[in-house]
Write an enzyme that holds these catalytic residues in place. Structure first.
Site, short mmCIF file in Angstrom:
data_model
loop_
_atom_site.label_atom_id
_atom_site.label_comp_id
_atom_site.label_asym_id
_atom_site.label_seq_id
_atom_site.Cartn_x
_atom_site.Cartn_y
_atom_site.Cartn_z
N ASP A 1 -6.56 -1.48 4.47
CA ASP A 1 -6.10 -2.59 3.63
C ASP A 1 -6.58 -3.95 4.12
OD1 ASP A 1 -4.48 -0.78 2.06
OD2 ASP A 1 -3.15 -0.69 3.77
N ASP B 1 0.87 -1.17 0.00
CA ASP B 1 0.00 0.00 0.00
C ASP B 1 0.91 1.23 0.00
OD1 ASP B 1 -2.33 1.67 0.47
OD2 ASP B 1 -1.55 1.89 2.50
#
Length: 802
Positions: A702, A503
Site C-alpha cells: 500500500d 486495505d
C-alpha cells in the site's frame, strides 16, 4: 589479572584495549565506546588524545569538548546513525537551549552552512538533530558553529546526557543556594530599611551591604543569563536572556549610580536584583524538572535496552557494553534476562515475551535459526545467539528513534511560532523603551522599574513551549500504546480527517490465509506440484499459504519467473508457460473462462473466500480457494468511525464478490475491488477533493496509497518499524490503535489550542499591567516561570486522557 575499564569497571583485555589521556593521565578502556563516553563526561579539552587502536594523535581544540575526537572513525559507532549514501546524521545535545528564540537561531545559523542538509532543534529536550554531506563539511565545523553561537553541543548518548544533566543541575542548585542565602539576608536589610533605618545613621551602611551581597549574586548566580545575552548580542540576535539581562543589569547599575552619590533622590534596588535572580533560577529549575517528568515515556523505552551483555569468546565469557558488541559476536542469554541485541539463535531453545514489539501477550517459542530482538524478554531457557545488527540498528533502537524524531519534526504551528519569536523579542524591547519614556517625567525610578517589569514579564517561553511540549508528550503517550508517530504533523491532520480508507488483506483481516478447497481438471497432485513450484518464488501471503498447504518437497524446475503486482505471476516449467493469479489476469492473457469452474469459484467468493487460478498456454487448469479471518476488533472500529462521522472505504485487490462479502460483514458501504497499488493511490486522490483522507494499510503493497493520503497508518510489527511510507506505525496486529491515534490527535490539538490561548491571554493581561506600572520586577519574575509551568502541566495532562 586484567585491569578494569576506567569508565564501566569491566575487565580490559589487550585485544580490544583503548588507551586515552584523561587530564594528563593515561587510562585504560575496554572499548572505544567507553572511551568516548568517558572523554565527553570529563570534558577533557586540554592536551592531546592517543588511541592505541589507530596509533594516531587526536588533537584537542580550545572548546569545552575536543571536536576532532568525535571525527575519528574509532569513536563514530556509539553516536552516528545510518543515513543515505554520502550523508551522516547525529543527535547532539546542548544544555544552553532554553527558549524558542534559541531554537530559531540554531536552525537558521547551522542550516546556512554549506554541506548541512537539515537541522532540527528541540526546545523540550534540548537536542539538536543534524544531517550533513560527509565530503562537504565535517562534524567539527558544525559543532564549532554551535559553540560560537553559545550552544556548545556534544553527541547525544543517554548515559552522557544524564551525567551532563546531573552536573548542570548540581551547578544550578549551587547558584540557587547562593542566591537564596543572599536573598534572605537582603530581606532582613530591606525590612530594616522599610521600618525606619532608611533615615538613620546606618542607612548608607545597609546600602553598601546590599551592594556586597547583590554583586556576586548577579555575576555568579546570574552568570548563565549574562553569558547567553552576551553571545546573543555578539551574534546580533536577541534571545530571551537579552531582555532579562538588560532588566537585571539596568536595575543593578542604577542602584550603584545612587549608591555612589550621583543621585540624591533615587533609591537602591539591590534586593530586587537578588530576588529576581533567585526566582528566575527557581523557575528554570522547575521548568526543566517538569519537562523531564512530562517526557518520561520515551525515556522509559530507552531503559528497556540493556546496557551490557555476556559475550562468548572461545571458552570464556565476558561482560561487554552493547556499544562494543559487533555483528557476528555470540551472546549468551540466561532465563529472565532482557535481550540486549538483535540476533539469531545458535543453540538452545526458549520462549520470548515479544509484547514490546508485537503487542502479542503470549510468549513465542524460539529455537535454532529463529530471530530474537533487543528489548524482548527471555522467559525460560538458556540460549546462545549470533548478533546480526549493531545496537543502533536494532528494532528497539528504531522504535526509540521514531519516537525521538517525532519531537524533531516541525508542525506548521511550531514553524510559525519559531518565525514569530525573534520579532516577539524585538517587540518586547520596544515596549520596554516606550514604557521607560512614558514614565520618565514622573521619576527615573518608576520608569526603570516599569520598563524592567515589561522586559521580564514578556518572556515568550510559555508561547514557545505551547506546541512542541504537547507534541512531545503525545508522542510518548502513543509509544506506550504501541503507536509510533513518525511525523509530528499527523497529530494535527488526524483530528481533521473526513475519509478513512482501509486495505483489506492484512489490515481488516489477519492476512493469515489457509487453503479451504481445490478444484482441478488434471491430476490433483500434479496440479499442486505446478502451483507450489511456481509460488515458492513469490513473497505474497497467498503464495506462502499454498506452499505451506501442499507440503511438497519434489518441486519442479522453474524458469523465467515474473510477477505482476496485484494480478499474478508467470513462469515456465519444461519450456511450457503457466500463469497463476486472479481470473482477470488469466483472461487478459487470452485464457478462456471455464464456466463450470467459474460457477464454483463464484459461489465460494460470495462466502468471502479468495480463489487463485492456474492456467497453462491453452486452458485453465483449476483454482485453489483460501480464506482469511477478519480481525476481532475490525467491526467495532468501523462502527466507531461511523459514529465519529467518518466516511469509511475499503480497497482490495480481491474480486468484487470477496470484497463485498467482507465489507457487508463489517458494515462498510464504500468498496473498491480488483484495484492495483497504483489504482489505490488514484482513488485516494479522488477522495481528497472532498476532504482529508487517512489511509490504513500494511505499509508494503500500500506504499503509493500511504504516500498519496493526507495522513497514513501502517499496521506493522517489530520488524516493520522502519516503514518509510507511513506517518504512523502501529506495533499491534489490531485496529483499535486507529481510533486511539485519532482520539490522541484531537486531545493534542485541544491541548495546543489551550496552551496558545493561555500564552496569549497571559501576555495580553500582564504586559499592559507592566506598562501601567502595576507590576513590580519581582512579581514579574514570579509570574513568568509560572506561566511556563502551567503550559507544561497542561501538556502533561495528555497522559491521563483516554
Amino acid at each position: 589479572m586484567n585491569d578494569t575499564c576506567y569508565h564501566c569497571s569491566l575487565p580490559v583485555t589487550n585485544s580490544n584495549k583503548v588507551q586515552i589521556t584523561i587530564k594528563d593521565s593515561v587510562q585504560d578502556f575496554c572499548c572505544a565506546g567507553c572511551a568516548s563516553v568517558c572523554q565527553t563526561i570529563h570534558e577533557a579539552g586540554l592536551g592531546a588524545f592517543y588511541s592505541q587502536q589507530t596509533a594516531s594523535l587526536l588533537p584537542a581544540v580550545d572548546l569545552e569538548y575536543p571536536l576532532e575526537f568525535y571525527d575519528s572513525s574509532v569513536f563514530q559507532r556509539p553516536f552516528l546513525e545510518a543515513s543515505d549514501s554520502g550523508t551522516k546524521t547525529m543527535n547532539l545535545i546542548s544544555d544552553t537551549i532554553h527558549c524558542a528564540a534559541c531554537v530559531w537561531l540554531i536552525e537558521r545559523a547551522v542550516s546556512s552552512l554549506e554541506g548541512v542538509v537539515w537541522v532540527r532543534a528541540n526546545l523540550t529536550d534540548k537536542r539538536i538533530r543534524v544531517r550533513w554531506v560527509d565530503d562537504q563539511i565535517d562534524l567539527s565545523s558544525i559543532m564549532k558553529k554551535l559553540a560560537d553561537l553559545g550552544y556548545a553541543a556534544m553527541p547525544y548518548e543517554q548515559n552522557i546526557a544524564e551525567s551532563k544533566q546531573q552536573l548542570k543541575n548540581k551547578k544550578m542548585l549551587y547558584r540557587i543556594g547562593f542566591s537564596a542565602f543572599t536573598m534572605m539576608n537582603l530581606l532582613w536589610i530591606s525590612v530594616a530599611m522599610y521600618t525606619g533605618a532608611s533615615g538613620g545613621e546606618y542607612h548608607q551602611y545597609f546600602q553598601w551591604l546590599g551592594f556586597a551581597l547583590a554583586t556576586p549574586t548577579l555575576f555568579y548566580a546570574g552568570y548563565p543569563f549574562l553569558k547567553n545575552a552576551y553571545i546573543g548580542v555578539k551574534n546580533r540576535f536577541m534571545n530571551m536572556d537579552v531582555p532579562i539581562s538588560i532588566g537585571a543589569l539596568s536595575t543593578y547599575f542604577y542602584s550603584v549610580y545612587v549608591l555612589f552619590g550621583f543621585s540624591t533622590k533615587g533609591e537602591v534596588y539591590f534586593d530586587t536584583v537578588v530576588n529576581f535572580i533567585f526566582v528566575i533560577l527557581i523557575g528554570r529549575y522547575l521548568e526543566a524538572s517538569s519537562k523531564k517528568s512530562a517526557l518520561s515515556a520515551s525515556s522509559s523505552l530507552q531503559q528497556l535496552q540493556p546496557k551490557i551483555a555476556l559475550v562468548k569468546s572461545g571458552n570464556t565469557e565476558q561482560l561487554k557494553p552493547i556499544g562494543a558488541i559487533a555483528v557476528g559476536d555470540v551472546v549468551v542469554l540466561k532465563p529472565g534476562e532482557r535481550i540486549a541485541v538483535d540476533g539469531m539463535v545458535l543453540s538452545g531453545g526458549t520462549e520470548v515475551d515479544e509484547s514490546l514489539l508485537s503487542g502479542e501477550a503470549l510468549p513465542v517459542n524460539k529455537n535454532k535459526g529463529d530471530e530474537v530482538f533487543a528489548g524482548t524478554l527471555n522467559t525460560h531457557g538458556s540460549i546462545e545467539i549470533e548478533v546480526t545488527k549493531l545496537s543502533r540498528q536494532t528494532a528497539l533502537s528504531q522504535i526509540v528513534d521514531l519516537v525521538e524524531s517525532t519531537k524533531m519534526n516541525k508542525s506548521k504551528i511550531v514553524c510559525t511560532i519559531d518565525k514569530i519569536i525573534p520579532y516577539f523579542v524585538w517587540t518586547t524591547l520596544l515596549l520596554a523603551t516606550i514604557t521607560f519614556i512614558y514614565w520618565y517625567p514622573q521619576g527615573f525610578d518608576l520608569a526603570l522599574l516599569s520598563a524592567t517589569s515589561v522586559l521580564i514579564i514578556t518572556c515568550p517561553c510559555a508561547f514557545g513551549l505551547a506546541t512542541p511540549m504537547s507534541i512531545a508528550v503525545a508522542s510518548g503517550v502513543a509509544a506506550k500504546m504501541k503507536i509510533l508517530i513518525k511525523n509530528g504533523d499527523a497529530l494535527e491532520v488526524l483530528s481533521k480527517i473526513k475519509h478513512v480508507v482501509f486495505d483489506k488483506t492484512g489490515t481488516l483481516t489477519l492476512g493469515k490465509f489457509r487453503v479451504t478447497g481445490l478444484e482441478s481438471k488434471i491430476n490433483r497432485t500434479k496440479f499442486l506440484n505446478i502451483m507450489v513450484s511456481i509460488e515458492k518464488h513469490s513473497e505474497h501471503p497467498l503464495a506462502k499459504a499454498i506452499v505451506d498447504y501442499a507440503g511438497i518437497d519434489n518441486n519442479l524446475s522453474v524458469q523465467e519467473f515474473k510477477t505482476t503486482p496485484g494480478e499474478g505471476v508467470f513462469a515456465k516449467i519444461d519450456s511450457k508457460s503457466y500463469r497463476i493469479g486472479n481470473l482477470n489476469y488469466l483472461v487478459k492473457h487470452s485464457v478462456h473462462k471455464d464456466n463450470t469452474l467459474f460457477d464454483k469459484a463464484n459461489a465460494l467468493e460470495k462466502q468471502g473466500q479468495t480463489c487463485i487460478w492456474c492456467a497453462d498456454e491453452d486452458e485453465i487448469l483449476g483454482f485453489v480457494s483460501l480464506s482469511d479471518e477478519v480481525k476481532s476488533d475490525a467491526k467495532a472500529v468501523i462502527n466507531e468511525l461511523h459514529q465519529m462521522g467518518k466516511t469509511v472505504t475499503m480497497l482490495s485487490g480481491d474480486s468484487q464478490q470477496v470484497a463485498q462479502a467482507v465489507a457487508k460483514h463489517l458494515g462498510i458501504k464504500h468498496v473498491k475491488a480488483q484495484v492495483l497499488p497504483s489504482d489505490k493511490a488514484n482513488h485516494i486522490k479522488t477522495l481528497q477533493a472532498d476532504g482529508l483522507v487517512l489511509m490504513v494499510g500494511d505499509g508494503i503493497n500500500d506504499a503509493p496509497a500511504l504516500v498519496q493520503s493526507d495522513s497514513s497508518i501502517a499496521i506493522g510489527s517489530g520488524s516493520d518499524v522502519s516503514v518509510d511510507s507511513a506517518d504512523v506505525v502501529v506495533l499491534k496486529n489490531t485496529l483499535a490503535p486507529v481510533i486511539e491515534a485519532i482520539t490522541l490527535s484531537k486531545n493534542t490539538q485541544n491541548t495546543i489550542k489551550q496552551n496558545i490561548a493561555f500564552a496569549l491571554f497571559y501576555n495580553a493581561l500582564m504586559v499592559p499591567l507592566a506598562m501601567m506600572a502595576k507590576v513590580t520586577p519581582l512579581f514579574a519574575a514570579i509570574v513568568m516561570p509560572i506561566s511556563s509551568l502551567i503550559v507544561i502541566g497542561n501538556a502533561a495532562r495528555l497522559r491521563s486522557k483516554k
